[in-house]
Scaffold this motif. Structure first.
Motif, mmCIF file in Angstrom:
data_model
loop_
_atom_site.group_PDB
_atom_site.id
_atom_site.type_symbol
_atom_site.label_atom_id
_atom_site.label_comp_id
_atom_site.label_asym_id
_atom_site.label_seq_id
_atom_site.Cartn_x
_atom_site.Cartn_y
_atom_site.Cartn_z
ATOM 1 N N UNK A 1 0.832 -1.214 0.000
ATOM 2 C CA UNK A 1 0.000 0.000 0.000
ATOM 3 C C UNK A 1 0.866 1.263 0.000
ATOM 4 N N UNK A 2 1.861 1.274 0.859
ATOM 5 C CA UNK A 2 2.723 2.458 0.921
ATOM 6 C C UNK A 2 3.512 2.641 -0.373
ATOM 7 N N UNK A 3 3.982 1.525 -0.873
ATOM 8 C CA UNK A 3 4.737 1.526 -2.136
ATOM 9 C C UNK A 3 3.906 2.166 -3.234
ATOM 10 N N UNK A 4 2.670 1.748 -3.334
ATOM 11 C CA UNK A 4 1.815 2.232 -4.423
ATOM 12 C C UNK A 4 1.333 3.663 -4.172
ATOM 13 N N UNK A 5 1.018 3.965 -2.932
ATOM 14 C CA UNK A 5 0.596 5.340 -2.631
ATOM 15 C C UNK A 5 1.671 6.311 -3.100
ATOM 16 N N UNK A 6 2.887 6.002 -2.780
ATOM 17 C CA UNK A 6 4.009 6.862 -3.137
ATOM 18 C C UNK A 6 4.195 6.882 -4.657
ATOM 19 N N UNK A 7 4.039 5.735 -5.246
ATOM 20 C CA UNK A 7 4.338 5.612 -6.672
ATOM 21 C C UNK A 7 3.349 6.400 -7.533
ATOM 22 N N UNK A 8 2.083 6.410 -7.138
ATOM 23 C CA UNK A 8 1.061 7.059 -7.961
ATOM 24 C C UNK A 8 0.702 8.451 -7.424
ATOM 25 N N UNK A 9 1.543 8.997 -6.562
ATOM 26 C CA UNK A 9 1.190 10.240 -5.862
ATOM 27 C C UNK A 9 0.925 11.409 -6.807
ATOM 28 N N UNK A 10 1.492 11.377 -8.004
ATOM 29 C CA UNK A 10 1.328 12.529 -8.904
ATOM 30 C C UNK A 10 -0.131 12.699 -9.346
ATOM 31 N N UNK A 11 -0.949 11.704 -9.075
ATOM 32 C CA UNK A 11 -2.364 11.814 -9.445
ATOM 33 C C UNK A 11 -3.225 12.370 -8.303
ATOM 34 N N UNK A 12 -2.559 12.708 -7.205
ATOM 35 C CA UNK A 12 -3.338 13.189 -6.059
ATOM 36 C C UNK A 12 -3.803 14.635 -6.211
ATOM 37 N N UNK A 13 -3.039 15.411 -6.983
ATOM 38 C CA UNK A 13 -3.450 16.803 -7.173
ATOM 39 C C UNK A 13 -2.938 17.316 -8.513
ATOM 40 N N UNK A 14 -3.114 18.579 -8.786
ATOM 41 C CA UNK A 14 -2.617 19.189 -10.009
ATOM 42 C C UNK A 14 -3.156 18.513 -11.255
ATOM 43 N N UNK A 15 -2.296 18.443 -12.251
ATOM 44 C CA UNK A 15 -2.740 17.905 -13.534
ATOM 45 C C UNK A 15 -3.247 16.463 -13.386
ATOM 46 N N UNK A 16 -2.607 15.711 -12.461
ATOM 47 C CA UNK A 16 -3.021 14.329 -12.238
ATOM 48 C C UNK A 16 -4.466 14.254 -11.763
ATOM 49 N N UNK A 17 -4.798 15.068 -10.795
ATOM 50 C CA UNK A 17 -6.165 15.064 -10.275
ATOM 51 C C UNK A 17 -7.153 15.512 -11.349
ATOM 52 N N UNK A 18 -6.719 16.486 -12.145
ATOM 53 C CA UNK A 18 -7.627 16.954 -13.215
ATOM 54 C C UNK A 18 -7.852 15.870 -14.266
ATOM 55 N N UNK B 1 9.175 4.737 -19.273
ATOM 56 C CA UNK B 1 9.653 3.506 -18.643
ATOM 57 C C UNK B 1 8.538 2.770 -17.899
ATOM 58 N N UNK B 2 7.607 3.507 -17.325
ATOM 59 C CA UNK B 2 6.484 2.878 -16.605
ATOM 60 C C UNK B 2 5.163 3.015 -17.347
ATOM 61 N N UNK B 3 5.224 3.259 -18.632
ATOM 62 C CA UNK B 3 3.991 3.379 -19.396
ATOM 63 C C UNK B 3 3.736 4.803 -19.834
ATOM 64 N N UNK B 4 2.731 4.978 -20.669
ATOM 65 C CA UNK B 4 2.359 6.304 -21.167
ATOM 66 C C UNK B 4 1.050 6.696 -20.473
ATOM 67 N N UNK B 5 -0.080 6.319 -21.043
ATOM 68 C CA UNK B 5 -1.339 6.579 -20.338
ATOM 69 C C UNK B 5 -1.389 5.821 -19.020
ATOM 70 N N UNK B 6 -0.693 4.705 -18.944
ATOM 71 C CA UNK B 6 -0.709 3.897 -17.720
ATOM 72 C C UNK B 6 0.444 4.243 -16.793
ATOM 73 N N UNK B 7 1.182 5.279 -17.115
ATOM 74 C CA UNK B 7 2.316 5.649 -16.247
ATOM 75 C C UNK B 7 1.827 6.043 -14.864
ATOM 76 N N UNK B 8 2.703 5.868 -13.879
ATOM 77 C CA UNK B 8 2.398 6.362 -12.536
ATOM 78 C C UNK B 8 2.562 7.881 -12.450
ATOM 79 N N UNK B 9 3.101 8.484 -13.510
ATOM 80 C CA UNK B 9 3.314 9.923 -13.501
ATOM 81 C C UNK B 9 2.292 10.634 -14.375
ATOM 82 N N UNK B 10 1.577 11.567 -13.783
ATOM 83 C CA UNK B 10 0.576 12.326 -14.534
ATOM 84 C C UNK B 10 1.232 13.194 -15.606
ATOM 85 N N UNK B 11 2.457 13.630 -15.349
ATOM 86 C CA UNK B 11 3.164 14.410 -16.355
ATOM 87 C C UNK B 11 3.405 13.587 -17.616
ATOM 88 N N UNK B 12 3.692 12.332 -17.412
ATOM 89 C CA UNK B 12 3.925 11.448 -18.558
ATOM 90 C C UNK B 12 2.620 11.248 -19.331
#
Ligand SMILES: [Co+2]
Ligand SMILES: [Co+2]
Ligand SMILES: [Co+2]
Ligand SMILES: [Co+2]
Ligand SMILES: [Co+2]
Ligand SMILES: [Co+2]
Ligand SMILES: [Co+2]
Ligand SMILES: [Co+2]
Lengths: 435, 435, 435, 435
Positions: free
Chosen positions: C378-395, D149-160
């Motif tokens: 859980x912690x691993x994934x929370x950290x890994x996908x954190x960019x979706x918590x706010x900003x462009x990710x949340x949008x 490296x971790x995907x495009x639409x499926x990336x863990x990074x919203x910037x990606x």
């Protein structure tokens, strides 16, 4: 009595025929590269798939309709001999192969089993004398009975080793009686279910021991068939020691068996081991050990031995090319270790399926002969390896060079120019040879 | 200059540590069955994966961040030496392995390449003297350059053979210079892309020729490393001649190379060939040819060489068990032929990944030692093969029996009673040994 | 009468016990994350592997010693009921599963078959009432009989479809009678042997037809078990339509069956389809369709369904983690679709093998619970996908972005910094959770 | 300037020609079943394999000799356009396909990349207008750059995700500019390297999000190419979400994308997923989703994507049969997603290899047409499924039967008689259709 009374002897009728009970490509008397097709192909029919296979699989009951089933095991066994030779004659096939347990009921004791074998092989002998049909090879089934659960020669039980030895002795006795050209060992349980409880070296030493006993006994009774080992990587065991051609050659060399043993190679076993059939045949030729082949085909997407009748013309062309390169397959042959699909359950499928296999091998023979006669591969390879014909190449081949002399050579040699293989062109042109 | 300035020498801190830069299981000085872990495990780091691998794959560009890249190839090469020995020291690893092309730029000519190698190996020597770190093995990369497109010793071009010979000479020269314990051949292009244009026997004859030249040259210069062949079934070639341990033993025997060559076995190559790692090690032991191992792991559902760091404790336990049975792996070692995943692209992953591999092998060693000390497998096998201790079993082992005598024995012997293997119980109990 | 008179009810004795007839890890009443192990694991025993599997394989005869074989099929069938419930009670297992043909002889007509089923299920009911043991699921075997050679609902014969329908009706009737929680369809012949003679769409339409008839009938009789489809890619058929979880979800959606159908996933079927077991379970969860599991394991190097008892602690840990993520597996369960190895042929192996499987799943549950409680993944994934918590990710997640807005964003966004996955570290740390 | 100055436009010369730069089977204007071969086959050349693939592999450096390499990336890019259209014209191929990164250098920013694309696609447009050559499909490469490296639409990074969206927008813009018929998504990194750190549902939700944005944007700009998803099971990722046709259909249905998305199926991806190519095409047809195909072939014994030019006439015959059954492949086409072998490194191999592929597909078309015209499969299937034409079969198809009515029917119905499939005969006869 006839089991295929509505079918006459199968004849070559060519590609225009509408008769399913005819050869479209296999013309026994047609001469190809100086020999008749029949001489080249040395077809054999396998007793197990043709006479005793019932269409069952791990998830299903028997489907095959077989009209030779009698009221006792021995009556059935006798009917089978009758039907089998009718099949061989109708297909115009000259050779056959069998396991001991295929032909006669095991009864309640080893003695009874041997008596049954004697009785049935007497019938065989009679039929063989009448028809000129010959024994390509026989073998002992040392994998089906529960006693062989942990192997035969490789069993952890010395009693089981002894029982296997008795079966091999009987196998050689009937090989002599019937004039068998080869004698085969396939070790379906000579391997392991788990390495955790297995002493691999101990077990392989014992397998070699049994093989040496067999050679010695053959010498003693004055009957020397070509001994053959049939590689297969897995199934039924998780791992079988004779994994593929090269593995088996390692074993043969380790135990000094080169003089007496060659390989019986099966197409489906090749692919299960991760090789093409032609690869396995080529490996065997590298070791001068191509003995005989089990003709069939597998499904490249399935991980078990489907033993399908060969119908792929790429495979048979390349297999026949290896046989031509080998100067023929005799005293071996092309044994159909192939079974009808579970949905091909009628009696006539036995004929139709062999016709399919024989036609496909006839196509393969004709294509291979054309490739050979037009020097398609020969010219390709001559050109490709030409750098070894003279200069440094020739000196390498005659062992006149050393690391030092080749370093000196390379220090002065400029950039190396290689030529394209044009492999796509080669593969496409190969298609034009398929017939 | 330090490339890992924030990291101290990695220490054993046990399973309770929260420090990722610590060993949780590998305790170099801990004594297991009379030897320290360090003596047992003889770890080696591979120059290629650690220093030159960039994270690219057939569908993607490099990802790895590497701070040692300089402004010229030679500067980078020198930085790498510095960084490499820092890694070895921080990991407390005693051995290393490399290809010629890993350590020095190839330049524009063979002469330039050799000069570069000389310069870098001078640095190596200096570092080795300072640190006591040793060369487990080196090898020549004879597969990456376009000249090797059709193989090195097996190339269709004699000029290519000559070039390969020059690389091998240099490889042995630097092996002598650095006191290499082993010298490895891995033939990534010694095989074929298509059998259609290949003369397999010709090519294998030439491979054997090169090997014999190497042996002769080693004798001449008075340096005899243990020669090792590393089997791999496929990739990059469609088929490689040294498919697996058994195939390679067939080759070694055919060409009479048993005296000088053993095997370097890699876990991922084993599984690509359809075998477990412990199987390949056991096969090698049967031929007294277990030389060294390349420690890594593959993905059982993928068909290519992923070279992952070993983290599966079943695999390392059974591998270490084979090593214990072998009386150790010296003069070979446990070389991490492993690369960080493409997503583990930071510098520190190089340390983290080796820690993971070393800890997993330390677990394996401890579990294997416990299995050995408690005679878990020994007792199991002793009981299982007991029938060979006396009676007919003993007579078979001492070659006093024949097919005839065993037939007589079997005729009188009653039903054979076998015992259950209780394999499920065995597998479940094995879990209790994993630590 | 007792079939295991020397064995008492199996008890938890912990890892120090020397008693093979004890649980070392499975402690039914031990509470893990708020539920007892027994509540979590919902073990089931499979009638087919435990009561009717005989140890035969495609190359070998039965090996299993079974003391319940009587003098008539019906007598054997009744003895089996007795023995089966003894096994369930001694193992402290609460659920069981069966095919119609496992429990009662098919006799000479459908009517006779149904009568036999009625008689045996009466015995079941009695035993269930006495013991509190419950029916996890039953199913109709529509693949073994020769009539099913070309499929059941997918057969080319409408008569066969009708026969299958009759078996399904009976299956639902006995499901109602015994209070079955689920009803399973496994289509071993619902696929093809060759695409050459197959109309895939026609056949799949018919399979959906049968499923809809089953739903309708369930509604009519007022019994609504959870319907489950069990995917398997191949074997016995060359291709089976329910290849894997995702393929089956495509089918379920196409025919609008989502409301009534979920998946019964088997570990060995997963790996035959090229997936891990945890992958298949995760896919099912994505579609809210994880119904029940068939616990076993395959051999990753073999291409057929070995149905081994599960003993790999990595597999059971990750499987149990999926179950915890799913909020449990009820009304499904963990059914041992596992058979003893052919060499484990004694009666007591039936108990030993289930103990092995149960202990391995208990280990898996404990490891998974620890991973969950310590939030390792859980912690691993929370950290890994954190960019979706706010900003462009949340949008993005709230569907406020478009290709145009994201282009604008990216035009201005600088270089993207990603973090290493440290996967090797993650895998090594996972080992510390295995217990 | 010409890159193939010694080669004229390739012409059909028939099987007797000795000219390697001629079609032996593909005769563009030859009418087959009422359409010219060119209309049926709709061949496309792939920019990546033909113009940018360099012959490197994971173990080797580039081998390909390419005369278009200029002194700057942009000069090379422009030379490639020249050479590419020369190849298309000389091969008489009407369609082409490309990724964004194939055609133009990425430069140092997204803006620079887009400007480069604009410049190159201006050249494309000019060439297309001159020659009548058309864009079959384009796509955005969202897998090679380290950011993916971790995907495009499926990336863990919203910037990606955002960056990917920008590439897709640009891809649709140039699709509109060039009149692209289809737009493809292949998700080489839309999957996972390890399930341990992956939230599969989250990632798939995001992929669907990007797809919906693409559909919306296409609508907005008034350009509606057929959207296609290309399944592939693995490589480069350990697991890719679009595993195969059925898996992708599950996804498409789950997210309601049926109206806009079909499949682009690749032969080598089919076999990596454990299926034949014809199977995948047939599955797509069941869902009315056969969009386009990527023509190539794999090696059935290798576990990675070899993308060989198609030369197997069985495969092309069965693929073309599916296309005929589909009523043609338009607006899709037959795109050679095929690369020359590493040893076929000369410029002329680019032509020779496409000729090989086109000839093999022409053979396939002719064989398929003959099979269709002679109703070989149609008659086989009509006969096989005849029981559904009336009686109980017809009632089942019209949903008039229930479990109860079919039970009643089966209770009275006698033994069911099935007919043999004669599969071996069918397979052998198929050989006679290959031309
Ligand atoms: Co065979
Ligand atoms: Co076979
Ligand atoms: Co290695
Ligand atoms: Co490797
Ligand atoms: Co199951
Ligand atoms: Co199974
Ligand atoms: Co593609
Ligand atoms: Co591909």
């Amino acid at each position: 009595m006839s089991y295929f009374s509505t079918v006459d002897k199968i004849k070559y009728e060519g590609v225009t025929t509408e008769n399913p009970m005819a050869f479209r490509h296999y013309n026994p008397s047609e001469v190809v590269m100086g020999k008749t097709m029949k001489e080249h192909l040395r077809f054999g029919v396998a007793y197990w798939h043709t006479m005793t296979q019932d269409g069952s699989d791990p998830f299903g009951s028997p489907t095959n309709i077989r009209t030779w089933v009698g009221s006792t095991p021995m009556e059935t066994a006798k009917n089978r001999v009758e039907a089998f030779f009718e099949i061989l004659e109708k297909l115009d096939v000259e050779y056959f192969c069998f396991h001991d347990v295929d032909i006669a009921p095991e009864g309640n004791s080893l003695g009874e089993f041997f008596n049954n074998i004697d009785e049935i092989t007497d019938l065989f002998k009679e039929k063989m004398d009448q028809t000129g049909i010959k024994l390509l090879w026989n073998t002992a089934n040392m994998f089906s009975h529960p006693r062989y659960v942990n192997g035969a020669a490789s069993s952890n039980s010395a009693e089981v080793f002894a029982f296997a030895a008795a079966q091999v002795k009987k196998g050689l006795d009937i090989s002599k009686k019937l004039g068998g050209a080869n004698y085969v060992f396939w070790g379906g349980r000579e391997g392991y279910e788990s390495l955790l409880n297995t002493d691999m070296k101990f077990e392989q030493d014992n397998i070699a021991r049994l093989f040496k006993m067999a050679v010695a006994y053959g010498e003693k009774i004055g009957h020397k068939p070509q001994f053959l080992i049939e590689p297969k990587p897995m199934e039924p065991s998780k791992h079988q020691y004779d994994f593929d051609a090269a593995t088996t050659m390692a074993f043969i060399q380790k135990y000094g068996l080169e003089g007496d043993f060659k390989l019986n190679l099966e197409a489906n076993h090749a692919t299960l081991a991760g090789h093409t059939f032609e690869h396995e045949m080529n490996v065997a030729r590298c070791y001068d050990a191509l003995g005989s082949i089990d003709a069939n085909q597998g499904d490249m997407l399935l991980g078990w031995d489907t033993d399908e009748f060969p119908t792929n013309i790429y495979d048979t062309t390349l297999a026949m090319y290896e046989i031509l390169e080998n100067g023929g397959i005799a005293p071996g042959g092309i044994n159909f270790d192939s079974k009808v699909r579970r949905s091909s359950f009628e009696m006539e499928d036995l004929l139709l399926a062999h016709i399919a296999g024989m036609d496909t091998f006839a196509r393969g023979l004709k294509a291979a002969a054309k490739l050979k006669e037009e020097r398609f591969f020969d010219d390709l390879k001559d050109k490709r390896y030409a750098s070894y014909n003279d200069g440094v190449g020739a000196r390498i081949l005659s062992d006149q060079e050393t690391l030092e002399s080749l370093t000196e050579y390379s220090m002065q040699n400029g950039d190396i120019k290689l030529e394209s293989s044009h492999l796509e062109f080669v593969k496409s042109r190969l298609n034009d040879y398929l017939v």
